[in-house]
Motif scaffolding. Structure first.
Motif, PDB file in Angstrom:
ATOM      1  N   ARG A 151       0.857  -1.344   0.090  1.00 39.25           N
ATOM      2  CA  ARG A 151       0.065   0.043   0.081  1.00 39.25           C
ATOM      3  C   ARG A 151       0.864   1.383  -0.079  1.00 39.25           C
ATOM      4  N   GLU A 175      -6.495  -8.737   2.490  1.00 38.50           N
ATOM      5  CA  GLU A 175      -6.330  -8.073   1.188  1.00 38.50           C
ATOM      6  C   GLU A 175      -7.415  -7.867   0.425  1.00 38.50           C
ATOM      7  N   ASP A 176      -8.515  -8.800   0.584  1.00 42.35           N
ATOM      8  CA  ASP A 176      -9.813  -8.601  -0.043  1.00 42.35           C
ATOM      9  C   ASP A 176     -10.647  -7.662   0.334  1.00 42.35           C
ATOM     10  N   ASP A 204     -11.888  -3.972   1.076  1.00 46.59           N
ATOM     11  CA  ASP A 204     -11.663  -2.686   0.785  1.00 46.59           C
ATOM     12  C   ASP A 204     -12.253  -1.695   1.937  1.00 46.59           C
ATOM     13  N   GLU A 205     -12.262  -0.325   1.920  1.00 51.99           N
ATOM     14  CA  GLU A 205     -12.750   0.662   2.867  1.00 51.99           C
ATOM     15  C   GLU A 205     -14.208   0.232   3.294  1.00 51.99           C
TER      16      GLU A 205
END
Length: 297
Positions: A215, A255-256, A258-259
């Motif tokens: 990131r 990792e999969d 999102d926000e």
């Protein structure tokens, strides 16, 4: 009232002098949704906080409703009571985040975790979905107050100078209510900061160093300017884990996610946390009712 508030502060122009920077004023400006105007000279700065009209500011600079006037708004955990998420309109659902405000009663939410864990992005999403809470980022406040980027501050004042400014910001914002606050990764290392963090609910965004390094790749994070940034991250996380573990909630991020997914996990865990940690007045009410006493509304 609705009049403008003009404050003056002196700034030493020969150094950063964080102890004299208008950090508190910058935070106050953001919290009252006002505008900030600077009129600098070589030695002093005039700061005007323009208050929005029709805003009632009480002690501490925030609008406050006495909880004794409205104890229980009848809002329960929507995940245990799915009917609460029905708006009454066909096909429409209420975001469970919207139901957090009445249950939190103004309690601040503090996001902690390593750099690159998504505190700022997730915090903004949570506040927007809640609707009644404001989002604040301590790094953003510091940059606005100093007119410098975080890397520039590290270069000019070192990490210790930055941590001092960080503590000043926290000391200011913790006095306010209805805020989602994103904090710097190392803020938890200062024991004195915990007295402020513990006035709210602390949420640790736990992300593996291998994901973090992906990131932050290509960014100029001051603490990662080393020969082996990944190992540096691992070392920092090891040093800080005991502190992060003091948080009220731990959100393990993969990792999969999102926000939005992380925000949804926070919302659900917060509803469960409130169930498990009811406020003192609610416990008193339950005790009174169990003893057959009337509870005065």
């Amino acid at each position: 009232g609705d009049t403008d508030l003009i404050l003056f502060c002196r700034i030493h122009t020969t150094s950063m002098a964080f102890s004299n920077l208008p950090v508190i004023l910058a935070a106050a400006m953001m919290l009252v949704n006002g505008s900030l105007a600077f009129a600098p000279t070589t030695t002093e700065m005039a700061v005007m906080i323009r208050r929005p009209t029709n805003t009632k500011l009480m002690a501490g600079g925030f609008e406050w409703e006495d909880p004794t006037e409205q104890f229980d708004q009848g809002v329960e955990n929507p995940f245990k009571n799915p009917e609460l998420m029905n708006s009454g309109e066909e096909g429409m659902k209420v975001d469970p985040a919207r139901l957090l405000g009445p249950r939190l009663s103004g309690t601040n939410l503090y996001l902690v975790g390593m750099m690159g864990s998504g505190k700022s992005a997730v915090g903004d999403v949570v506040a927007r979905r809640m609707g009644t809470y404001n989002f604040l980022d301590t790094d953003d406040i510091i940059e606005k107050a100093t007119g410098m980027t975080i890397p520039d501050i590290f270069e000019a004042e070192g990490e210790e100078g930055f941590r001092t400014a960080e503590s000043q910001v926290l000391d200011s914002v913790h006095s306010y209510v209805r805020c989602v606050i994103s904090t710097g990764g190392g803020l938890v290392c200062k024991q004195t900061n915990w007295s402020k963090l513990q006035t709210g609910i602390v949420i640790w965004l736990d992300v593996d160093p291998e994901l973090i390094i992906k990131r932050v790749e290509g960014t100029d994070r001051p603490l990662l300017q080393t020969e082996d940034p990944l190992q540096t991250l691992k070392d920092l996380l090891e040093e800080r884990t005991d502190k992060y573990s003091q948080a009220d909630l731990r959100i393990e991020i993969t990792e999969d996610m999102d926000e939005e997914a992380v925000a949804s996990t926070i919302v659900k865990d917060l509803h469960d946390f409130i169930d498990e940690n009811p406020p003192a007045w609610k416990l008193a009410k339950q005790k009174a009712q169990s003893e057959g006493l009337d509870w005065v509304q």
